[in-house]
Design an enzyme around this catalytic site. Structure first.
Site, PDB file in Angstrom:
ATOM      1  N   VAL A   1       4.066  -1.905   1.770  1.00 30.83           N
ATOM      2  CA  VAL A   1       4.867  -2.388   2.647  1.00 30.83           C
ATOM      3  C   VAL A   1       5.005  -3.281   3.621  1.00 30.83           C
ATOM      4  O   VAL A   1       5.563  -4.350   3.698  1.00 30.83           O
ATOM      5  CB  VAL A   1       5.594  -0.585   3.889  1.00 30.83           C
ATOM      6  CG1 VAL A   1       6.605  -1.565   4.873  1.00 30.83           C
ATOM      7  CG2 VAL A   1       5.604  -0.006   2.860  1.00 30.83           C
ATOM      8  N   GLU A   2       3.806  -3.500   4.763  1.00 33.14           N
ATOM      9  CA  GLU A   2       2.608  -4.350   5.430  1.00 33.14           C
ATOM     10  C   GLU A   2       3.265  -5.979   4.595  1.00 33.14           C
ATOM     11  O   GLU A   2       2.646  -6.621   5.921  1.00 33.14           O
ATOM     12  CB  GLU A   2       2.012  -3.759   5.668  1.00 33.14           C
ATOM     13  CG  GLU A   2       2.147  -2.337   7.612  1.00 33.14           C
ATOM     14  CD  GLU A   2       2.784  -3.244   8.633  1.00 33.14           C
ATOM     15  OE1 GLU A   2       3.092  -4.550   8.467  1.00 33.14           O
ATOM     16  OE2 GLU A   2       3.094  -3.259   9.690  1.00 33.14           O
ATOM     17  N   SER A   3       1.973  -5.761   3.863  1.00 34.57           N
ATOM     18  CA  SER A   3       2.057  -7.119   3.531  1.00 34.57           C
ATOM     19  C   SER A   3       1.620  -7.126   1.846  1.00 34.57           C
ATOM     20  O   SER A   3       1.103  -8.557   1.160  1.00 34.57           O
ATOM     21  CB  SER A   3      -0.072  -7.882   3.861  1.00 34.57           C
ATOM     22  OG  SER A   3      -0.964  -5.978   3.065  1.00 34.57           O
TER      23      SER A   3
ATOM     24  N   LEU B   1       0.334   2.403   2.887  1.00 34.04           N
ATOM     25  CA  LEU B   1       1.143   1.374   3.753  1.00 34.04           C
ATOM     26  C   LEU B   1       1.200  -0.190   3.773  1.00 34.04           C
ATOM     27  O   LEU B   1       1.869  -0.918   4.008  1.00 34.04           O
ATOM     28  CB  LEU B   1       0.718   1.851   5.253  1.00 34.04           C
ATOM     29  CG  LEU B   1       1.744   1.476   6.525  1.00 34.04           C
ATOM     30  CD1 LEU B   1       2.683   1.787   6.637  1.00 34.04           C
ATOM     31  CD2 LEU B   1       1.353   2.024   8.265  1.00 34.04           C
TER      32      LEU B   1
ATOM     33  N   TYR C   1      11.558   0.743   7.777  1.00 27.75           N
ATOM     34  CA  TYR C   1      10.050   0.470   7.399  1.00 27.75           C
ATOM     35  C   TYR C   1      10.016   1.754   6.993  1.00 27.75           C
ATOM     36  O   TYR C   1       8.952   1.638   5.796  1.00 27.75           O
ATOM     37  CB  TYR C   1       9.201   0.327   8.529  1.00 27.75           C
ATOM     38  CG  TYR C   1       8.309   0.566   9.088  1.00 27.75           C
ATOM     39  CD1 TYR C   1       7.621  -0.654   7.979  1.00 27.75           C
ATOM     40  CD2 TYR C   1       7.125   1.151   9.648  1.00 27.75           C
ATOM     41  CE1 TYR C   1       6.528  -1.358   8.589  1.00 27.75           C
ATOM     42  CE2 TYR C   1       6.213   0.835   9.323  1.00 27.75           C
ATOM     43  CZ  TYR C   1       5.251  -0.060   9.364  1.00 27.75           C
ATOM     44  OH  TYR C   1       4.490  -0.777   8.871  1.00 27.75           O
TER      45      TYR C   1
END
Length: 526
Positions: free
Chosen positions: A147-149, A144, A253
């Site tokens: 995807v986030e950072s 994850l 997302y």
């Protein structure tokens, strides 16, 4: 005859004893050498903890648990690629292949970007996956942060979400991630990971065991997803993730996460080289008893300052203030080196801190202060969160300055934050208010709309209430150190041209992604 029988009984007894001892030793050997066993130990703060001040015993115990989690089974998994184990524990359901494949193309279109993400993840992936595994969660959650950072702890979004897991300030405080002038725990590796997994577990339970709804809530917000579901129910429509009306970012997302899963599962199919990341701890936690200069820590640990800040992105100032930071992370192989060198350095009774607070007795420019105390003006500005080296500070302003002071440690621990009173308002950023337009803001600050769009990478004229707009360029260093983006240029090409890094360009220009607009102006490395 009796003697023979006794001897036979004795021999049989001895044989049974040896056989049993052999079985026992074999069992121990098998347990010891079984790869991938990680104890279910959770380190760090409790999400439900209310006390802000943790006493020293609890802090020491927490640090001990963190170190224990990171020091288990090092030799056993030394030659194992962590991605092999992650792949074995993928559990999330599938989604429309069309939507996932679209995101796969986006990722694989830029292999350099993927390589940078995988390169950054080497420092954090072992710990994050260990926590995911200990909680028996789907191993996709370890992907994850891609995807986030983009697995960058220094990443900050336009909504002021920060760190690997992109916590906004309010959610960070909800999960006990303290945010002060000295430290931002949303950027820590350990505490932010534990908080993120706590939050995801809560959302999973809240959404009735639907991981896609939970992930959408993590990105868009619990209430927003709930309203979207209720809207579909009223319209007698399906309420699964794919059927909900959501913003584009949230719609993409989960497909992005599943696209990363697809790439990790089948790298050769997309001609992607997945790096070998050892399934061993990369870092170890060190409990600090004194405040320490960041440069001193790096020197004693025999590592680059950038390496230290990559593991301790929560440190916002040139000093690790023990009042606001209880422990630091060090590369596993440099942990003992640091301990030994620190012990030797403390024997010399030299200062551990080379910065001290300064209250201005008269109004002065930052450059004059830097010259008086033999400081670098750019470093001084960054240390105090001042965006322009041309800033003029009023009498009574309080800042920190690099100087030799025997009582620096004591003073720095009493210093809460810089108090900046500008002689002339240093208008570099503007917070959009209700009713504002780009034209109105441009007229107010005597700049053109085109200039505002260029400075803020805006394609159109749409702005939102609360959005921060750059009004003029930062004055860090030489103003000639800017670059106007040409058509077709990428951040990677610009970074290569100026011998800097993509991460540094994004940090200087507050970019949340690698996307740049032709004609916009970028600040480059000094």
């Amino acid at each position: 005859m009796l003697l023979i029988k006794k001897n036979l009984v004795l021999l049989c007894t001895l044989f049974v004893i040896f056989a049993l001892s052999g079985c026992t030793s074999s069992s121990i050997f098998l347990i010891k050498d079984q790869p991938g066993i990680t104890p279910n130990i959770k380190a760090g703060k409790s999400v439900n903890a209310n006390d802000e001040d943790v006493d020293k015993k609890k802090t020491e115990k927490s640090a001990d648990i963190k170190q224990e989690v990171k020091s288990r089974n090092i030799d056993v998994a030394a030659n194992q690629n962590i991605f092999d184990e992650i792949k074995e524990n993928f559990r999330l359901p599938s989604l429309s292949s069309k939507r996932v494949n679209r995101q796969v193309k986006v990722f694989t279109r830029n292999p350099q970007y993927l390589n940078r993400m995988f390169g950054r993840s080497k420092k954090y992936l072992h710990f994050i996956y260990s926590e995911v595994k200990a909680r028996k969660l789907p191993s996709e959650l370890a992907l994850l942060p891609f995807v986030e950072s983009a697995y960058n702890p220094h990443a900050t979004s336009r909504a002021n979400a920060a760190g690997l897991w992109q916590f906004i300030p309010a959610t960070g405080r909800r999960y006990d991630l303290e945010q002060t002038w000295w430290s931002d725990e949303r950027r820590t590796v350990i505490d932010s990971t534990l908080a993120a997994l706590d939050y995801l577990e809560y959302l999973h339970k809240l959404k009735g065991g639907d991981w896609f709804h939970a992930l959408a809530s993590y990105n868009w917000g619990e209430r927003s997803v709930r309203k979207a579901i209720e809207r579909n129910k009223r319209a007698r429509k399906k309420t699964n993730y794919s059927s909900l009306r959501m913003p584009r970012e949230t719609r993409n997302y989960v497909p992005k996460l599943l696209a990363m899963r697809e790439i990790v599962n089948n790298p050769s199919k997309y001609r992607i080289q997945i790096p070998t990341i050892p399934n061993t701890p990369y870092f170890k936690s060190f409990l600090i008893d004194n405040s320490l200069d960041v440069t001193l820590i790096s020197k004693l640990a025999e590592i680059e300052t950038d390496e230290f800040l990559a593991l301790n992105a929560n440190v916002l100032r040139p000093v690790v203030n023990k009042k606001y930071t209880k422990d630091i992370l060090l590369p596993y192989d440099n942990y003992e080196i640091f301990k030994s060198n620190l012990r030797q350095y403390q024997k010399t009774q030299k200062n551990l801190v080379g910065w001290a607070p300064l209250k201005l007795e008269k109004s002065s420019t930052l450059r004059d202060i830097a010259e008086k105390y033999d400081n670098n003006a750019v470093t001084l500005a960054k240390a105090n969160g001042i965006r322009s080296v041309k800033a003029k500070l009023l009498k009574g302003s309080s800042i920190i300055v690099a100087m030799n002071d025997k009582n620096a440690s004591f003073k720095i621990e009493k210093f809460r934050k810089a108090r900046l009173k500008f002689l002339y308002p240093d208008h570099m950023f503007y917070k959009v208010k209700k009713g504002d337009t780009l034209s109105h803001i441009a007229d107010k600050y005597r700049v053109s709309v085109r200039k505002l769009k260029s400075l803020n990478n805006l394609r159109g004229s749409l702005i939102k209430v609360g959005q921060r707009l750059r009004i003029r360029n930062s004055d860090y260093g030489d103003t000639k150190n800017t670059h106007r983006v040409r058509k077709g240029e990428s951040l990677y090409q610009i970074a290569k041209r100026y011998r800097t890094t993509v991460d540094e360009l994004k940090r200087l220009n507050k970019l949340a992604s690698d996307t740049i607009v032709s004609g916009s102006k970028l600040i480059i490395k000094n």
